[in-house]
Design a protein around this motif. Structure first.
Motif, PDB file in Angstrom:
ATOM      1  N   ALA A 898       0.806  -1.215   0.000  1.00 59.80           N
ATOM      2  CA  ALA A 898       0.000   0.000   0.000  1.00 59.80           C
ATOM      3  C   ALA A 898       0.839   1.264   0.000  1.00 59.80           C
ATOM      4  O   ALA A 898       0.300   2.364  -0.013  1.00 59.80           O
ATOM      5  N   VAL A 899       2.174   1.147   0.029  1.00 62.09           N
ATOM      6  CA  VAL A 899       3.009   2.338  -0.066  1.00 62.09           C
ATOM      7  C   VAL A 899       2.810   2.956  -1.440  1.00 62.09           C
ATOM      8  O   VAL A 899       2.858   2.267  -2.452  1.00 62.09           O
ATOM      9  N   PRO A 900       2.567   4.280  -1.518  1.00 61.16           N
ATOM     10  CA  PRO A 900       2.227   4.901  -2.807  1.00 61.16           C
ATOM     11  C   PRO A 900       3.331   4.741  -3.843  1.00 61.16           C
ATOM     12  O   PRO A 900       4.514   4.725  -3.514  1.00 61.16           O
ATOM     13  N   SER A 901       2.926   4.632  -5.088  1.00 61.88           N
ATOM     14  CA  SER A 901       3.879   4.529  -6.187  1.00 61.88           C
ATOM     15  C   SER A 901       3.189   4.984  -7.464  1.00 61.88           C
ATOM     16  O   SER A 901       1.973   5.105  -7.535  1.00 61.88           O
ATOM     17  N   GLY A 902       4.023   5.214  -8.495  1.00 58.17           N
ATOM     18  CA  GLY A 902       3.473   5.628  -9.781  1.00 58.17           C
ATOM     19  C   GLY A 902       3.505   7.128  -9.977  1.00 58.17           C
ATOM     20  O   GLY A 902       3.966   7.900  -9.123  1.00 58.17           O
ATOM     21  N   VAL A 903       3.019   7.550 -11.150  1.00 57.01           N
ATOM     22  CA  VAL A 903       3.010   8.965 -11.533  1.00 57.01           C
ATOM     23  C   VAL A 903       1.573   9.460 -11.585  1.00 57.01           C
ATOM     24  O   VAL A 903       0.780   8.983 -12.399  1.00 57.01           O
ATOM     25  N   PRO A 904       1.212  10.418 -10.718  1.00 53.92           N
ATOM     26  CA  PRO A 904      -0.137  10.986 -10.819  1.00 53.92           C
ATOM     27  C   PRO A 904      -0.289  11.762 -12.122  1.00 53.92           C
ATOM     28  O   PRO A 904       0.620  12.472 -12.550  1.00 53.92           O
ATOM     29  N   VAL A 905      -1.424  11.626 -12.746  1.00 58.50           N
ATOM     30  CA  VAL A 905      -1.755  12.400 -13.952  1.00 58.50           C
ATOM     31  C   VAL A 905      -2.950  13.286 -13.612  1.00 58.50           C
ATOM     32  O   VAL A 905      -4.075  12.854 -13.655  1.00 58.50           O
ATOM     33  N   THR A 906      -2.744  14.507 -13.216  1.00 59.35           N
ATOM     34  CA  THR A 906      -1.488  15.212 -13.030  1.00 59.35           C
ATOM     35  C   THR A 906      -1.182  15.318 -11.550  1.00 59.35           C
ATOM     36  O   THR A 906      -2.077  15.191 -10.723  1.00 59.35           O
ATOM     37  N   PRO A 907       0.111  15.639 -11.216  1.00 62.76           N
ATOM     38  CA  PRO A 907       0.472  15.743  -9.804  1.00 62.76           C
ATOM     39  C   PRO A 907       0.123  17.081  -9.190  1.00 62.76           C
ATOM     40  O   PRO A 907       0.894  17.653  -8.435  1.00 62.76           O
ATOM     41  N   ILE A 908      -1.045  17.622  -9.518  1.00 65.38           N
ATOM     42  CA  ILE A 908      -1.513  18.866  -8.921  1.00 65.38           C
ATOM     43  C   ILE A 908      -2.592  18.513  -7.911  1.00 65.38           C
ATOM     44  O   ILE A 908      -3.549  17.816  -8.251  1.00 65.38           O
ATOM     45  N   PRO A 909      -2.460  18.963  -6.662  1.00 63.03           N
ATOM     46  CA  PRO A 909      -3.472  18.605  -5.661  1.00 63.03           C
ATOM     47  C   PRO A 909      -4.877  18.942  -6.139  1.00 63.03           C
ATOM     48  O   PRO A 909      -5.142  20.050  -6.596  1.00 63.03           O
ATOM     49  N   TYR A 913      -6.334  12.647 -12.023  1.00 65.27           N
ATOM     50  CA  TYR A 913      -7.269  11.834 -12.785  1.00 65.27           C
ATOM     51  C   TYR A 913      -6.912  10.354 -12.757  1.00 65.27           C
ATOM     52  O   TYR A 913      -7.785   9.500 -12.885  1.00 65.27           O
ATOM     53  N   ALA A 914      -5.625  10.059 -12.660  1.00 65.75           N
ATOM     54  CA  ALA A 914      -5.195   8.661 -12.727  1.00 65.75           C
ATOM     55  C   ALA A 914      -3.757   8.578 -12.259  1.00 65.75           C
ATOM     56  O   ALA A 914      -3.069   9.595 -12.111  1.00 65.75           O
ATOM     57  N   THR A 915      -3.303   7.359 -12.020  1.00 60.62           N
ATOM     58  CA  THR A 915      -1.896   7.109 -11.722  1.00 60.62           C
ATOM     59  C   THR A 915      -1.374   6.148 -12.782  1.00 60.62           C
ATOM     60  O   THR A 915      -1.993   5.123 -13.053  1.00 60.62           O
ATOM     61  N   ALA A 916      -0.250   6.508 -13.380  1.00 59.73           N
ATOM     62  CA  ALA A 916       0.325   5.696 -14.460  1.00 59.73           C
ATOM     63  C   ALA A 916       1.689   5.166 -14.050  1.00 59.73           C
ATOM     64  O   ALA A 916       2.403   5.784 -13.254  1.00 59.73           O
TER      65      ALA A 916
END
Length: 1017
Positions: A898-909, A913-916
């Motif tokens: 459950a430790v976070p990973s990936g690239v947020p699309v987009t990384p703006i708080p 929309y998604a994590t890639a």
């Protein structure tokens, strides 16, 4: 009449004598040459028999040579004198031709046909060196006569007929035979198999495309399982690549040969059963000799493995699965911007604009009479004008005068008509010597001056310009005053405040006209703000539910839902603004203007988000490019290509002799990344390890704070040495869960440091929230802080509170606590307004540097968590399957996954929309031996069952009958390589998707080359 007397039909005796003489001579010649004729006939018959026998020998030789060539084929010519006789482009065909020639040549001495005293022998020119071997190869033509048959022509076969050792006749023939042998068919099929194994995913159907399809199916299932909280540490590990590669290889076998290696199917089934889709033991050792024995058909599963679970695979999610993306929270942010005027006029300004009218004063001056100006001079000569002073006075009275026309879109508010008498007195001073005189001249000019105050309440560019009911009188929505005060205000500002109509008339005469204007704001009815906000709330709910559909996989590469949503709102703007044909008073126009401002603000926000998505995808593509992955359109093509993979059915290989079964026997039958020795696979034939499969996979972004994550995040944050509050909070939360299952002092110490960092960040969020609440309400700072901390009471830990702040759920309890205060208005609109402002304030605060915890405590805690989980689960696994499957192991596995990973699309708080994430997978494979067979126990063709086998051995043949074998080439092992890129996209929130064991690159022991080191030719 007597016969003696009858002369009819009589022949002269002399003629009979001549005939007898000639006949006697002919008979004598024939008897002399009879022995020679018998000899010619016997030779021809013997040669015919020899020809037939030679064809039989050749036919049998072709069958035998084909079987021997297939059993140990030359695939790569040797760099030797004899090896260079083989053409690089067709080594097996050339080798088969040489095999046929050698076999035929060695068996032609068995041709022994005899007719009477005539014997026949057959021969081919001998091979004595490489040059004669090349000539021999050229004498043999080998072509496929359909499937499973060879059409062979041998030139230069010499047949000699002899009697008593003396040659009496000979022939040189080209003999053609057609032999049913599948040797060339099997070779071509194996070559096709290797070609398909090496075919890239974008180059057509083959191993590359099939392994890509399998990896996508497996990785998407595992990625979504991890996102949903499943115990997934590595979404894609080499053990999964091993499974996918074997499945793809078996599919390729079935496509090419119609059948698959039965033991390969067993190995795949066994491997799948242990690895599965959501294998609970992340990072434990399931390899080694135990694994090899297990997947190759012997032994029990390794103790350190746990049966895989495939339940989550039923989701059937894939890159092409549609994903609905809505405006959602952007609607709240747009409302906040409109309330506060963050990036444009606030709602109060918009309402003022709707109640604003432009007023203008225009004048028209018409001169109706003018005296001729006198110019009096002193009497006498010599006077010089020394100076002139003129005084002008005005007399103004109301009279008749034309006023300016009213322009389109404007209307009259007030008109003044004035007559202005302009009286001038000029004093001129004259000098002559010491004498001074003054002359006085008087003249009058009369003007008619029209002054008109006009106004317009045109809507401007925000809303459509429509008629307004009761625009200058009370009525309409809210029964407000509308613009009834505009005329009074306009006249007051333009006329009264300028001295009145008379002064303006004089100014118009002096300046040849006067034109000025001002904007005036009408009086707004009470309750307008709440009434408009209630309407905006409904519009916000409607807009937040506007959605577009995109392919999930495309979110990581090209799809831009924000851009699509902005385009959707633009196309529906008129419908959303919903302006009536006639406004029900100015309040109604103000309501519509607020709707228009809100829609436009939402579109602007979506446009900015679309730009951020483009930047994120561009950076992500750069990351993939540096990994050696396909990117952009090629990645889209790759994702699309995997969908074209079909499952080949079982079938027979057609041949002209009837359909045949081709049986596949690989060694090893299941390609594993683990080391295999020659005890397991005799074809290895040397000491040391052999790796039938070598794999490397590279995860693009393992953790949000790794180097790659920083490279993407730096486009949106000032300090990449800090991580998002959400990442820190989730790491803290999962560490708390792990510590609830086990007691680990080191992990606990790291957790405490991380908790301190998160509490500091939360304190900064609280300060921002208190300031916003104070500004938005009548509460002072102390009361606002009490409200905020009271709202926080809903969460019982630092981690859960921080997660609530980052996901927006903390705003509502705080807003509810504020609404409970007696000093605050009791209305739903007010409560919603405060909730919206607090929600956006909290979320925006998380992007500030002061609210982003330092990377160090987060990284150290995550590393300690991974190590604790790895150690505890491995210990549990070593005690047996039951121990490893208990609740503690499951809880620990879930905590690490459950430790976070990936690239947020987009990384703006707030705009997530998604994590890639993506993996670059490289595969190298090499069979120690690969064999295909035709036929069954009973032969169906001359020579019986034919086996084509490649095991990497050197191929040598005694081609010149000198007792020594000449090196021709090598039976190169069937080998292949493949590369593909796997992209996974999951919804926002959760743990994201990615490998969280701390390593980006995983290489199997044999990487980069499967098999042994290359052998010199």
């Amino acid at each position: 009449m007597r016969l003696a007397e009858d002369r009819r039909g009589r022949v002269p005796f002399a003629l009979i004598g001549v005939l007898l003489l000639v006949s006697s001579a002919t008979l004598a010649v024939t008897m002399t040459n009879r022995d020679r004729g018998h000899s010619d006939i016997d030779a021809a018959a013997a040669l015919d028999r020899g020809d037939a026998a030679t064809q039989t020998v050749i036919r049998d030789s072709v069958a035998d040579a084909s079987r021997r060539a297939a059993a140990n084929p030359v695939v790569t010519p040797a760099n030797t004198t004899y090896g260079r006789v083989l053409n690089d482009s067709t080594p097996f065909r050339d080798y088969l031709r040489i095999r046929i020639y050698r076999t035929v040549n060695s068996r032609l001495d068995t041709v022994d046909e005899r007719v009477r005293s005539v014997d026949v022998r057959a021969s081919l020119p001998p091979v004595t060196d490489a040059s004669t071997l090349r000539e021999a190869k050229r004498r043999v033509s080998v072509e496929r006569d359909g499937e499973g048959r060879l059409d062979v022509v041998i030139d230069g076969v010499t047949l000699v007929a002899e009697r008593d050792g003396q040659e009496i006749s000979s022939r040189v023939r080209s003999i053609r035979v057609t032999v049913p042998t599948p040797a060339l068919l099997l070779h071509d099929r194996v070559e096709r198999y290797q070609t398909q194994l090496n075919r890239g995913a974008l180059d057509g159907t083959g191993f590359g495309r099939r392994v890509t399809a399998r990896l996508y199916a497996m990785t998407w299932a595992r990625g979504y399982a991890q996102y949903g909280g499943g115990p997934i540490g590595n979404v894609l590990a080499n053990r999964h690549v091993e499974l996918a590669a074997n499945g793809a290889a078996l599919q390729t076998q079935r496509d090419v040969f119609g059948r698959t290696d039965p033991m390969g199917r067993v190995g795949l089934a066994r491997g799948t059963a242990r690895v599965g889709i959501t294998d609970a033991l992340v990072g434990t050792d399931t390899g080694g000799k135990e694994w090899v024995n297990y997947v190759l058909g012997e032994g029990d599963p390794p103790n350190s493995s746990i049966a895989g679970q495939v339940d989550n695979a039923s989701n059937r999610l894939s890159p092409s699965t549609a994903m609905t993306v809505g405006v959602n929270r952007t609607a709240d942010v747009a409302m906040y911007d409109l309330l506060t005027g963050t990036s444009g006029p606030d709602i109060g300004t918009v309402l003022d604009e709707s109640y604003t009218a432009e007023t203008r004063l225009t004048t028209m001056v018409d001169t109706t009479y003018a005296d001729v100006r006198p110019r009096t001079e002193p009497r006498g000569e010599g006077w010089q004008l020394n100076g002139t002073s003129t005084e002008t006075t005005y007399d103004v009275e109301t009279g008749r005068a034309d006023a300016p026309n009213v322009a389109d879109g404007w209307h009259e508010l007030m008109t003044y008509r004035k007559v202005v008498a302009e009286r001038h007195v000029a004093h001129r001073e004259w000098t002559r010597d010491n004498e001074t005189r003054t002359t006085v001249d008087r003249w009058t000019t009369r003007h008619r001056v029209g002054l008109r105050v006009v106004g317009t309440h045109a809507a401007g560019g925000r809303v459509p310009d429509r008629p307004i009911a009761a625009v200058h009188e009370r009525g309409g929505a809210l029964n407000g005053p509308n613009l009834g005060s505009v005329a009074r205000q306009g006249v007051e500002r333009l006329v009264t405040d300028s001295g009145g109509a008379n002064d303006l008339a004089i100014a118009a005469v002096e300046n040849e006209g006067v034109e000025t204007g001002t904007a005036v704001v009408g009086d707004k009815p009470p309750g307008l703000g709440d009434w408009v906000y209630d309407d905006l709330r409904s519009l916000r709910d409607r807009i937040s539910n506007v959605t577009v559909t995109v392919e999930r996989g495309a979110l990581g590469t090209r799809a831009n839902p924000s851009g699509d949503l902005a385009a959707e709102l633009r196309s529906r703007r008129s419908d959303l603004v919903d302006a009536p044909n006639r406004y029900d008073g100015v309040a109604d126009r103000a309501r519509v203007a607020a709707r228009a401002a809100y829609v436009d603000r939402t579109i602007e926000l979506l446009d900015r988000q679309a730009d951020a998505i483009d930047e994120t995808q561009g950076e992500f593509n750069d990351v993939l490019d540096k990994l050696g992955s396909v990117t952009g359109d090629r990645l889209d093509d790759l994702i699309a290509a995997r969908e074209s993979v079909t499952r080949p059915g079982r079938h027979l290989v057609s041949s002209d002799g009837g359909a045949m079964t081709v049986r596949v026997d690989g060694a090893p039958s299941y390609l594993t990344v683990e080391s295999i020795d020659d005890e397991r696979i005799p074809a290895i034939r040397q000491d040391g390890s052999y790796h039938a499969l070598a794999v490397r996979n590279k995860n693009a972004v393992t953790l949000p704070y790794d180097e790659i994550g920083d490279r993407i995040a730096e486009q949106f944050v000032d300090d990449t040495t800090r991580v998002s509050l959400r990442t820190a909070a989730r790491t803290l939360h999962e560490t708390n869960r792990a510590l609830a299952a086990v007691d680990d002092e080191e992990l606990r110490a790291q957790r405490d440091d991380l908790r301190d960092a998160v509490e500091t960040a939360l304190g900064n969020v609280t300060d921002e929230t208190v300031a916003e609440l104070t500004a938005a309400t009548s509460l002072d700072e102390e009361a606002s802080r009490e409200v905020v901390t009271g709202g926080y009471d809903e969460w019982n830990s630092t981690a859960t509170l921080a997660l609530a702040v980052t996901n927006g759920s903390a705003a509502r309890p705080v807003a509810d606590a504020a609404a409970d205060r007696t000093a605050t208005p009791d209305s739903a609109a007010w409560a919603d307004r405060i909730r919206t402002r607090l929600d956006v304030t909290m979320t925006d605060a998380t992007a500030e540097t002061a609210v982003r915890p330092p990377e160090g405590p987060v990284r150290d805690t995550a590393d300690a968590l991974r190590e604790t989980v790895r150690t505890r689960i491995s210990d549990a696994a070593s005690r047996g399957l039951e121990s490893a499957s208990d609740r503690v192991a499951d809880r620990l596995s879930r905590a690490r996954g459950a430790v976070p990973s990936g690239v947020p699309v987009t990384p703006i708080p707030g705009f997530w929309y998604a994590t890639a994430n993506a993996w670059q997978v490289d595969i190298s494979g090499r069979y120690a031996r690969f064999t295909v067979r035709t036929g069954r126990d009973a032969p169906t063709a001359p020579g019986g069952t034919v086996a084509y086998s490649r095991d990497g051995s050197k191929v040598s043949v005694d081609v010149d009958n000198d007792g020594r074998r000449e090196r021709l080439g090598q039976s190169t092992r069937v080998n292949f390589s493949a590369a593909t890129t796997v992209l996974v996209v999951v919804p926002p929130g959760g743990s994201g998707v990615g490998d969280v064991d701390g390593g980006r690159v995983e290489e199997s022991p044999g990487w980069p080359n499967a098999g042994h080191n290359a052998t010199a030719m």
